[in-house]
Write an enzyme that holds these catalytic residues in place. Structure first.
Site, short mmCIF file in Angstrom:
data_model
loop_
_atom_site.label_atom_id
_atom_site.label_comp_id
_atom_site.label_asym_id
_atom_site.label_seq_id
_atom_site.Cartn_x
_atom_site.Cartn_y
_atom_site.Cartn_z
N HIS A 161 0.65 -1.30 -0.04
CA HIS A 161 -0.42 -0.23 -0.12
C HIS A 161 0.90 1.31 0.13
CE1 HIS A 161 -3.49 -2.40 1.97
NE2 HIS A 161 -3.71 -2.61 0.39
N ASP A 182 -24.37 -8.45 7.38
CA ASP A 182 -25.03 -8.89 5.87
C ASP A 182 -24.33 -9.51 4.45
OD1 ASP A 182 -22.72 -7.19 5.38
OD2 ASP A 182 -23.71 -5.26 4.71
#
EC number: 4.2.2.-
Length: 1001
Positions: free
Chosen positions: A127, A303
């Protein structure tokens, strides 16, 4: 058959589009053989503490760091590229400039080295890319690099005053001659937080250290250039599920950057949103506007999405993005954005059937772009999280909105890609196949991708990143070899846009970019407009396709489709008495109409229209889209609404399914499930005295209820409802940034922010209480849950660090201490978590002898030893340095310089006997702690050339042989004092013989 027709159509378009254009590789140049690459193991938090200490370079997240991120840009006829130098022990930030006219390559090496994952140089971090830009106004070079959400305090303070890294050059440096393109053209950091004499990293971009808080916790730098030459930089603030995009602006006239401005707020829950969320996508400056496209990662872990969900898009009508933000429909949005639904385009998760928790994976293969004409193109991918499940699904999606259209066209007829780009009115997919570059092209506002370039030879590449400017692809690539240093290349691919041909292409359009009709529509006549912008050219034909199926080619005006003689060709039923009903009318759903106009010179253009056919199927719905109940619920009665949208039709039946399992079919009103006669069919326990307890009730979890309605014509519709069965109460979650923290006694500062949240929507954290070794420290009742801050500096046992802080009268002693955080939520539930604080005693001073091991000959005339030392902290002083030779004290020195055998003590190290001697320098600090450094002093016998401890005729022969061979001899063998060592010095050597017979010989 559909796939074959699509292939044939695409081939036709390729011929048309490349009639005046040929995509070609113009240049390829090797930049270096030493691009840093991570070739070791992909670590995780279970093994990141034990990386390979040898040649293999282990990594976190991914293996790529060079030719990665925002690493290539152009300025005039130069191409600039950033990279990290390999191998593992190097890691320097590098900047290369390639002159496309002369072929000259210039490279600058910066002192900074890749710091690694959370400050561990043995673990690479992908990153930590290097963002790069050059101002077209003043020729300054700008680089932001090597960071991943660092601040002054995280990761044990390893990045204190070094959490943001920005380097920049003087004006005009970008085009200096090769000999002058050097490191000294970059500006050093001379501020109070400078890391040293050769520090070219700046903690802020504004030059003002009071702004440093604005530059903390940032990741993924990417620069843009606006139409007027202004530089913009955007980065991500915060973490993966609680982040924001921020951007700032460079004023070339004053050579200053602004502070960062937020596109969206982070910590959205504190600002009224139901949950926190982060962004995975990009901010881009494209087609003259600053735009944002992303997928959302929320902190809801229950979810169906494993990580990301949704596709979101917005743009700004402000020239630099400072306000006037809108969604794709042009409707104003809240700025900074808090509720992401304001700019949601669609949900990729709807394109797979899974509904169980964490079953849908939407990571990677996401990108977007906008053409000059204004066509919006977004690519994404959705798949099953578990690749081994028998019902595994994987779908690539191309969603695009042609300029002027109201809605997006969502197509799954797409082979997939990682990135999408634009140049002119075209969109491009550029990537690697078999390690070699390829280019695919489509006209903006269409899904007609065709391959226009493919390399068949040359190096095989591992990965790359690219920049497109003025119709050229600057593809920056790493060759696939081995090790942690691999070659980097630049390829320049000419897209040959043929702007003149594009300007001469026909102008073709539908009466409207989108249209809505009812299923069974009788008439749809489309008069397609087509003309050439070139006076002497004419339109030869207009061809209509529906969903990529050829309809008809018209060769004369008007270009009318669906007229009275051909009522069915546009999917209509027919409207005249003479029209037979269409045997294959367009079904309900969205359909893409495409018109291709070809002129007298063979140039072509494409226009599209989206036709939405509303369904005649029954209208069916549950009372609610979602419902929550507690485990063991007694009653769940569902009255399902179902009716026909067509007069004269009736509903024949409604069937209920739970997670795909059939429950029952009801054939009469009301369509009631879970009533008193069938209390268990919806999973309830039962509520009347006459009801036996349900032997198989629905347990804790999430369930999908599906209702299927069938009408009197056999058409059917479905509706779904999500039922959440809540189990035992879920307590809050409380976590420390690090489970173990290590400090040295007398530490001045330790401030820690504790993360606490409830996994249950609607609950809040009421308090976080801190205990130290079982003793209460403080109860905090307001987020952020920060302890040990400047107004409570002693809470973690620190001494205090500000002038107003008195020294802590009871600091933590050396040893192991346990801190406990207890979080309490609004339901009264509590959770606790421990952190271990290890206080180490201060180490002794650091001492180093400056000389390496010393070798001398007997009768040497000079010998000196020097050393340097420092203490562990500013509160400890250095008392003395003492030199010992063979454990005999030579002399103790109490202040620098620390030197023995010099000045008034020039004889103290002379007359060491033949042999090896151990020299030790022992440093003592004010805490009476000691450290030492040592070297060996080797004294060889003068004249003993063959090292047998005597001087004899063997040495005289060797002396003569060395002289004949022209070897350089120690000047101390100049026995006759004439300034040179030669045969005339042999007699002097003989006189040193150990035995008298050697001398007489």
């Amino acid at each position: 058959m559909n796939g074959l027709k699509m292939l044939l159509f695409s081939t036709t378009l390729l011929t048309a589009f490349t009639l005046h254009a040929q995509v070609t590789l113009k240049q390829q140049v090797k930049i270096t053989d030493e691009g840093l690459h991570f070739d070791g193991r992909n670590l995780d938090f279970s093994n990141v503490g034990t990386p390979d200490t040898g040649e293999k370079y282990d990594f976190f997240f991914g293996p790529n760091i060079s030719a990665h991120g925002d690493a290539v840009k152009t300025y005039k006829h130069y191409v600039f590229m950033t990279w990290y130098k390999g191998g593992k022990s190097e890691r320097n930030v590098m900047l290369s400039r390639y002159n496309t006219l002369s072929g000259e390559l210039s490279t600058i090496e910066f002192p900074h080295r890749h710091t690694g994952f959370r400050g561990d140089p043995l673990v690479g971090e992908s990153h930590n890319t290097i963002g790069l830009s050059v101002s077209p106004i003043n020729g300054t070079i700008h680089m932001v690099f090597d960071m991943h959400a660092y601040d002054n305090n995280n990761h044990d303070g390893k990045f204190k005053d070094d959490f943001f890294r920005y380097s920049y050059s003087i004006a005009g440096a970008a085009e200096l001659p090769h000999s002058e393109f050097t490191l000294d053209k970059f500006v050093k950091d001379t501020s109070e937080v400078s890391q040293g004499e050769n520090d070219y990293k700046h903690l802020t971009m504004t030059g003002d250290l009071s702004d440093k808080g604005n530059f903390a916790r940032l990741t993924y730098p990417k620069f843009f250039t606006t139409v007027d030459g202004t530089l913009l930089l955007y980065m991500r603030l915060g973490g993966n599920n609680n982040g924001a995009y921020v951007f700032n602006r460079y004023d070339a006239e004053t050579e200053t950057w602004s502070t960062f401005t937020k596109f969206n707020e982070n910590n959205q829950k504190l600002k009224g949103n139901p949950y926190n969320w982060g962004l995975y996508g990009n901010m881009k400056y494209v087609n003259g506007k600053l735009r944002v496209g992303f997928q959302q990662r929320s902190n809801d872990n229950s979810d169906k999405y494993k990580y990301q969900n949704g596709v979101y898009y917005a743009y700004s009508d402000h020239p630099d993005g400072f306000g006037d933000w809108k969604n794709h429909k042009g409707e104003p949005m809240t700025w900074p954005l808090i509720n992401s639904d304001e700019i949601k385009v669609f949900e990729p998760g709807d394109y797979v059937s899974h509904t169980d928790a964490n079953s849908v994976y939407i990571v990677g293969s996401f990108d977007w772009t906008v053409t000059e004409k204004g066509d919006i193109h977004i690519i994404s991918k959705v798949r099953s999280t578990d690749r081994s499940r028998p019902d595994y699904e994987e779908v690539y999606i191309h969603s695009y909105k042609p300029a002027g259209a109201e809605d997006f066209i969502i197509s799954t007829d797409f082979t997939g890609a990682s990135e999408i780009y634009t140049s002119g009115d075209n969109v491009y997919i550029v990537g690697l196949e078999g390690g070699r570059p390829y280019v695919e092209k489509a006209q903006g506002g269409t899904n007609n991708f065709v391959r226009v370039y493919e390399a068949s030879d040359g190096p095989t590449f591992d990965h790359g990143t690219l920049y497109i400017k003025d119709g050229k692809v600057y593809y920056y690539l790493m060759e696939r070899t081995s090790g942690n240093a691999m070659p980097l290349y630049l390829q320049i691919i000419d897209l040959d846009l043929d702007l003149e041909s594009d300007a001469n292409a026909p102008i073709v359009s539908f009466p409207s970019p989108s249209l809505t009709v009812e299923q069974g529509f009788e008439k749809l006549s489309l008069n397609i407009a087509a003309e050439s912008p070139v006076e002497v050219r004419t339109i030869q034909s207009v061809t209509l396709y529906i969903n990529d199926e050829l309809v008809r080619t018209d060769t004369s005006l008007p270009y009318l489709f669906g007229h009275g003689s051909k009522p069915h060709e546009t999917g209509a039923m027919g409207w005249l008495d003479t029209h037979e009903p269409n045997p294959s009318p367009l079904p309900a759903g969205r359909h893409i109409f495409k018109a291709v106009a070809v002129d007298s010179e063979g140039d072509s253009s494409v226009a599209t229209m989206m036709l939405t056919v509303n369904s005649n199927a029954p209208i069916i719905s549950f009372p609610q889209e979602s419902l929550e109940v507690d485990e063991g619920f007694e009653k769940l009665s569902l009255n399902i609404s179902a009716e026909s949208a067509v007069e004269g039709r009736t509903i024949e039946s409604v069937s209920l399914y739970i997670d795909g399992e059939f429950v029952r079919t009801d054939t009469s009103l009301p369509y009631l499930f879970g009533h008193a006669s069938k209390p268990h069919e919806t999973g309830a326990m039962g509520w009347l005295d006459t009801h036996s307890p349900n032997p198989s009730p629905l347990t804790s979890g999430t369930y999908e209820f599906t209702a299927v309605a069938i009408d009197s014509e056999g058409e059917e519709s479905t509706a779904t409802m999500q039922l959440v069965v809540k189990g035992e109460p879920e307590p809050p979650v409380v976590t420390w940034p690090n489970s173990t923290v290590t400090v040295y006694e007398g530490y001045e500062k330790l401030a820690i922010t504790i993360d606490a949240e409830s996994p249950v929507e609607g609950r809040d954290i009421q308090s976080v209480t801190l205990y130290r070794n079982g003793e209460l420290v403080r109860v905090d009742t307001r987020p952020v849950w920060n302890f040990g801050h400047s107004h409570a500096p002693y809470e973690f046992g620190a001494m205090g660090w500000l002038d107003r802080h008195d020294p802590n009268p009871a600091p933590l002693s050396v040893g192991t201490h346990t801190f406990t955080a207890v979080a309490r939520d609004s339901a009264g539930l509590e959770t606790e978590s421990d952190m271990t604080l290890i206080v180490l005693s201060l180490p002794g001073p650091s001492v180093m002898i400056n000389e390496s091991d010393i070798s001398l000959l007997t009768e040497y005339q000079n010998l000196s030893i020097t050393a340097d030392a420092s203490t562990a902290n500013d509160d400890t002083s250095l008392v003395s340095l003492a030199l010992y030779i063979d454990d005999q004290l030579v002399r103790e020195i109490y202040e620098p310089p620390f030197e023995w055998g010099a000045d008034g003590y020039s004889n103290e190290l002379l007359e060491l006997s033949e042999g090896s001697h151990l020299a030790r320098v022992v440093a003592t600090d004010s805490n009476n702690k000691q450290s030492e450094s040592s070297i060996f002093i080797n004294i060889d016998l003068l004249g003993d050339l063959n090292k047998d401890s005597v001087v004899d005729k063997g040495d005289t022969r060797l002396f003569t042989a060395k002289l004949r061979a022209g070897e350089t001899m120690d000047i101390r063998y100049d026995f006759n004092g004439d300034g040179v060592v030669n045969n005339r010095d042999t007699r002097g050597l003989i006189r040193r013989c150990t035995y008298s017979r050697c001398t007489s010989n």
